[in-house]
Design an enzyme around this catalytic site. Structure first.
Site, PDB file in Angstrom:
ATOM      1  N   CYS A  89      -5.635 -19.290  27.042  1.00 24.18           N
ATOM      2  CA  CYS A  89      -6.352 -20.394  26.429  1.00 24.18           C
ATOM      3  C   CYS A  89      -7.357 -19.958  25.362  1.00 24.18           C
ATOM      4  O   CYS A  89      -6.987 -19.642  24.241  1.00 24.18           O
ATOM      5  CB  CYS A  89      -7.001 -21.241  27.524  1.00 24.18           C
ATOM      6  N   GLU A 138      -2.358 -22.925  32.258  1.00 29.30           N
ATOM      7  CA  GLU A 138      -3.633 -22.594  32.878  1.00 29.30           C
ATOM      8  C   GLU A 138      -3.968 -23.647  33.938  1.00 29.30           C
ATOM      9  O   GLU A 138      -3.672 -24.833  33.767  1.00 29.30           O
ATOM     10  CB  GLU A 138      -4.727 -22.565  31.811  1.00 29.30           C
ATOM     11  N   LYS A 172      -8.690 -13.649  32.682  1.00 30.95           N
ATOM     12  CA  LYS A 172      -9.154 -14.226  31.418  1.00 30.95           C
ATOM     13  C   LYS A 172     -10.442 -13.558  30.950  1.00 30.95           C
ATOM     14  O   LYS A 172     -11.437 -13.507  31.680  1.00 30.95           O
ATOM     15  CB  LYS A 172      -9.368 -15.727  31.606  1.00 30.95           C
TER      16      LYS A 172
END
Length: 276
Positions: free
Chosen positions: A162, A44, A117
């Site tokens: 994440c 990321e 995301k």
């Protein structure tokens, strides 16, 4: 479909200069490719981890064109690999925020998938108000709303990023869409990583009987933030196949065997036994 192949996760300590980060990423991608990796995943924020959250606005690119996207396409084509471009800032509907986009490019350089995301890291890590362990990604990032898998000759790849790791329902949807390989570019904080990183990565792999590739940031960044690292590849039985055990840059490689994965799913059909 390639039944067995080598995959690699790249660990970085990205800073506030895009050009320097891309140079580092290029060197590490080459290292992975020379080790025989056909699938390489970057962490990321690989191209920028700025001093301020708003720094990403200055380098945000329109979808489909820009130096960071061109870099990913060039690296994938040059090395003939499938390349997961961690996350990069792409422009969204709100001029004050970006999309944290995870891109997958094929060996010919063509982009095969984009995942934005979904779960944004808006948390207070520490109970102490003065500790600085406070994050509000939604202040500079627009959340995505699409679950993304893509069929490739290596297998079906599902993308997440994440903080998504803490939401098992997302991974169940990826599984339902056919995922065999889960890829999770990350920048876990040192505090949350030490507490939960290995536990959550192994859980998501074993409960879905998937391989999981988790490339991460690992070190001290220009903004004073320290990330946990321990970029890893977990197998469908929950075992660690490879890991960067030290902080700093690194590459970890492991063989993925999709035929063995399917045999495991056949003899231990937990995913078929779900009642809800």
């Amino acid at each position: 479909m390639a039944q067995a192949f080598t995959a690699a996760v790249v660990q970085m300590v990205s800073g506030s200069e895009v050009a320097m980060n891309l140079a580092s990423a290029g060197r590490l991608i080459e290292q992975a490719a020379q080790a025989g990796a056909r699938l390489v995943a970057l962490p990321e924020n690989f191209a920028l981890l700025g001093r301020r959250e708003q720094d990403k606005l200055a380098v945000a690119e329109p979808d489909g064109t820009g130096p960071i996207q061109d870099f990913l396409a060039e690296m994938a084509q040059r090395h003939g690999i499938y390349l997961v471009g961690g996350t990069i800032p792409l422009r969204g509907a709100d001029p004050q925020r970006v999309r944290a986009a995870c891109l997958l490019h094929g060996p010919d350089g063509r982009r095969l998938a984009r995942y934005d995301k979904i779960h944004l890291f808006d948390v207070d890590v520490s109970e102490s108000a003065g500790s600085g362990e406070r994050y509000r990604e939604s202040a500079s990032i627009e959340a995505g709303d699409q679950v993304v898998t893509v069929d490739t000759e290596l297998g079906c790849i599902g993308l997440a990023v994440c903080y998504d790791l803490r939401f098992p329902e997302l991974f169940r949807v990826l599984l339902a869409k056919g995922a065999e390989i889960l890829i999770l570019p990350s920048a876990f904080t040192e505090t949350t990583g030490a507490a939960h990183w290995h536990l959550l990565c192994r859980a998501r792999a074993v409960e879905n009987l998937c391989y999981l590739l988790a490339p991460g940031q690992g070190g001290l960044h220009d903004n004073g933030r320290r990330t946990y690292g321990h970029s890893l590849i977990a197998g469908p039985w929950g075992e660690l196949r490879a890991e960067c055990t030290e902080s700093g840059e690194g590459v970890a490689c492991a063989d993925l065997d999709l035929a063995a994965l399917q045999r495991l799913r056949a003899r231990f059909p937990a995913v078929q036994h779900r009642k809800l």
